[in-house]
Design an enzyme around this catalytic site. Structure first.
Site, PDB file in Angstrom:
ATOM      1  N   ARG A 101      -3.688   8.644  -6.805  1.00 57.24           N
ATOM      2  CA  ARG A 101      -4.434   8.838  -5.901  1.00 57.24           C
ATOM      3  C   ARG A 101      -4.508  10.138  -5.717  1.00 57.24           C
ATOM      4  O   ARG A 101      -3.944  10.960  -6.317  1.00 57.24           O
ATOM      5  CB  ARG A 101      -3.423   8.211  -4.727  1.00 57.24           C
ATOM      6  CG  ARG A 101      -3.302   6.914  -4.661  1.00 57.24           C
ATOM      7  CD  ARG A 101      -2.309   6.626  -3.448  1.00 57.24           C
ATOM      8  NE  ARG A 101      -2.163   5.049  -3.387  1.00 57.24           N
ATOM      9  CZ  ARG A 101      -1.016   4.327  -3.953  1.00 57.24           C
ATOM     10  NH1 ARG A 101      -0.273   5.128  -4.898  1.00 57.24           N
ATOM     11  NH2 ARG A 101      -0.965   3.122  -4.026  1.00 57.24           N
ATOM     12  N   HIS A 221     -11.792   7.813  -5.077  1.00 52.55           N
ATOM     13  CA  HIS A 221     -11.009   6.750  -5.128  1.00 52.55           C
ATOM     14  C   HIS A 221     -11.561   5.583  -6.015  1.00 52.55           C
ATOM     15  O   HIS A 221     -11.075   4.752  -6.534  1.00 52.55           O
ATOM     16  CB  HIS A 221     -10.787   6.034  -3.534  1.00 52.55           C
ATOM     17  CG  HIS A 221      -9.861   5.059  -3.575  1.00 52.55           C
ATOM     18  ND1 HIS A 221      -8.223   5.590  -3.511  1.00 52.55           N
ATOM     19  CD2 HIS A 221      -9.696   3.699  -3.560  1.00 52.55           C
ATOM     20  CE1 HIS A 221      -7.519   4.500  -3.474  1.00 52.55           C
ATOM     21  NE2 HIS A 221      -8.357   3.514  -3.395  1.00 52.55           N
ATOM     22  N   ARG A 224     -10.047   5.484  -9.580  1.00 56.44           N
ATOM     23  CA  ARG A 224      -9.041   4.595  -9.543  1.00 56.44           C
ATOM     24  C   ARG A 224      -9.295   3.304  -9.945  1.00 56.44           C
ATOM     25  O   ARG A 224      -8.813   2.487 -10.817  1.00 56.44           O
ATOM     26  CB  ARG A 224      -8.271   4.675  -8.041  1.00 56.44           C
ATOM     27  CG  ARG A 224      -6.837   4.129  -8.149  1.00 56.44           C
ATOM     28  CD  ARG A 224      -5.941   4.428  -6.603  1.00 56.44           C
ATOM     29  NE  ARG A 224      -5.189   3.598  -6.369  1.00 56.44           N
ATOM     30  CZ  ARG A 224      -3.820   3.535  -6.692  1.00 56.44           C
ATOM     31  NH1 ARG A 224      -3.541   4.301  -7.711  1.00 56.44           N
ATOM     32  NH2 ARG A 224      -3.153   2.958  -6.363  1.00 56.44           N
ATOM     33  N   HIS A 247       1.384  -0.102  -6.968  1.00 59.13           N
ATOM     34  CA  HIS A 247       1.490  -1.198  -6.012  1.00 59.13           C
ATOM     35  C   HIS A 247       1.721  -2.460  -6.297  1.00 59.13           C
ATOM     36  O   HIS A 247       1.330  -2.706  -7.432  1.00 59.13           O
ATOM     37  CB  HIS A 247       0.384  -0.875  -5.019  1.00 59.13           C
ATOM     38  CG  HIS A 247      -1.014  -1.093  -5.692  1.00 59.13           C
ATOM     39  ND1 HIS A 247      -2.130  -0.125  -5.131  1.00 59.13           N
ATOM     40  CD2 HIS A 247      -1.453  -1.496  -6.735  1.00 59.13           C
ATOM     41  CE1 HIS A 247      -3.116  -0.540  -6.061  1.00 59.13           C
ATOM     42  NE2 HIS A 247      -2.891  -1.149  -7.050  1.00 59.13           N
ATOM     43  N   TYR A 257     -10.101  -6.265 -11.431  1.00 58.89           N
ATOM     44  CA  TYR A 257      -9.527  -6.757 -12.495  1.00 58.89           C
ATOM     45  C   TYR A 257     -10.236  -8.203 -13.035  1.00 58.89           C
ATOM     46  O   TYR A 257     -10.811  -8.534 -13.947  1.00 58.89           O
ATOM     47  CB  TYR A 257      -8.154  -7.006 -12.526  1.00 58.89           C
ATOM     48  CG  TYR A 257      -7.394  -7.519 -13.584  1.00 58.89           C
ATOM     49  CD1 TYR A 257      -7.199  -6.761 -14.748  1.00 58.89           C
ATOM     50  CD2 TYR A 257      -7.152  -9.090 -13.900  1.00 58.89           C
ATOM     51  CE1 TYR A 257      -6.312  -7.323 -16.046  1.00 58.89           C
ATOM     52  CE2 TYR A 257      -6.558  -9.639 -14.884  1.00 58.89           C
ATOM     53  CZ  TYR A 257      -6.311  -8.900 -15.998  1.00 58.89           C
ATOM     54  OH  TYR A 257      -5.634  -9.396 -16.979  1.00 58.89           O
TER      55      TYR A 257
END
Length: 280
Positions: A101, A221, A224, A247, A257
């Site tokens: 992050r 973001h 990520r 996480h 995914y």
């Protein structure tokens, strides 16, 4: 009043996940107030979020979070390398190659980097409550999973070494005028040595996306999500990806995914069909 505030969020077209996050935060605050006996009744106890039923068309139109394809990521990083401002290439290289992050990146210190074993330790995140650079806070990650050690590529280690050499020269020149608290990414014009602010990363990314003629709606973001998609494409298991991102449970990561792996399964099916057709 609290319930009206939740309804107002719905009227402002905030997403379900954003409203749920705000409601969760509200509940935490008022429960703490109840525990401290500052209030006698928790106003969030019977509050609810209004959810409108979505049509089939709306569900079909919903998209997973935006991210860069590998060719686009390569172009973005090349643009950062050729036209980036100070720190840009290294910042976006690390964000893209680790999935950390931005708050975690800004909080990084040199002691978090293991140059021998090629790892970066994530132990803290940056928080600036008053929007004043000098009033920053370093806080611990919100969950145990967020504290992690990430193995990084040699390219990142070499880039960090180069950056450290340049930074050491600056510290040597400025001496006591440099706020030396071991931060990797620091302000170089004013308030020398203080960590750069998250807004700087946001603005720099917007500039580079424009130069590279890439989707202007992408955010830091999105890198990520990009990291998630490319790991999935590289056939890395979801559990390993979640561990790397820090996480234990995140629906967005799972959605990205599943989207990528689903596409890969389609491709495998098509290749099989093509092989069989070639035999006829």
């Amino acid at each position: 009043m609290y319930q009206d505030a939740l309804h107002d969020l719905n009227d402002q077209d905030y997403s379900d996940s954003t409203r749920e996050g705000i409601h969760r935060t509200g509940r935490m605050i008022f429960r703490k107030a109840l525990e401290m006996e500052l209030i006698k009744k928790d106003p969030t106890e019977f509050a609810y979020l209004k959810k409108e039923k979505k049509t089939i068309e709306q569900l079909e139109e919903e998209e997973i979070p935006k991210y860069l394809e590998k060719e686009e990521l390569a172009l973005f990083l090349k643009t950062a390398e050729d036209y980036g401002l100070e720190h840009d290439y290294l910042i976006f290289l690390i964000l893209s190659y680790t999935g950390i992050r931005v708050g975690e990146l800004v909080a990084l210190k040199w002691k978090d980097v293991d140059f021998v074993n090629h790892t970066i330790s994530i132990t803290k995140t940056y928080y600036i409550p008053t929007n004043k650079t000098l009033k920053y806070l370093l806080v611990t990650p919100k969950t145990r999973k967020s504290r992690r050690k990430i193995i990084v590529d040699e390219e990142i280690i070499n880039a960090l070494k180069e950056h450290k050499e340049v930074q050491n020269q600056v510290i040597k020149q400025l001496e006591d005028d440099y706020y030396d608290k071991d931060f990797i990414f620091t302000k170089m014009e004013r308030q020398h040595g203080y960590p750069i602010v998250i807004k700087t990363v946001q603005n720099r990314m917007k500039r580079l996306l424009s130069l590279a003629d890439l989707n202007p709606e992408l955010t830091q973001h999105s890198l990520r999500h990009t990291h998630t998609s490319l790991l999935a494409e590289a056939d890395v298991a979801l559990e390993q990806i979640m561990d790397r991102l820090g996480h234990s449970d995140d629906q967005i990561t799972k959605d990205v995914y599943l989207h990528v792996t689903q596409e890969m399964k389609k491709e495998a099916s098509q290749k099989f069909s093509e092989l069989m057709r070639s035999l006829r």
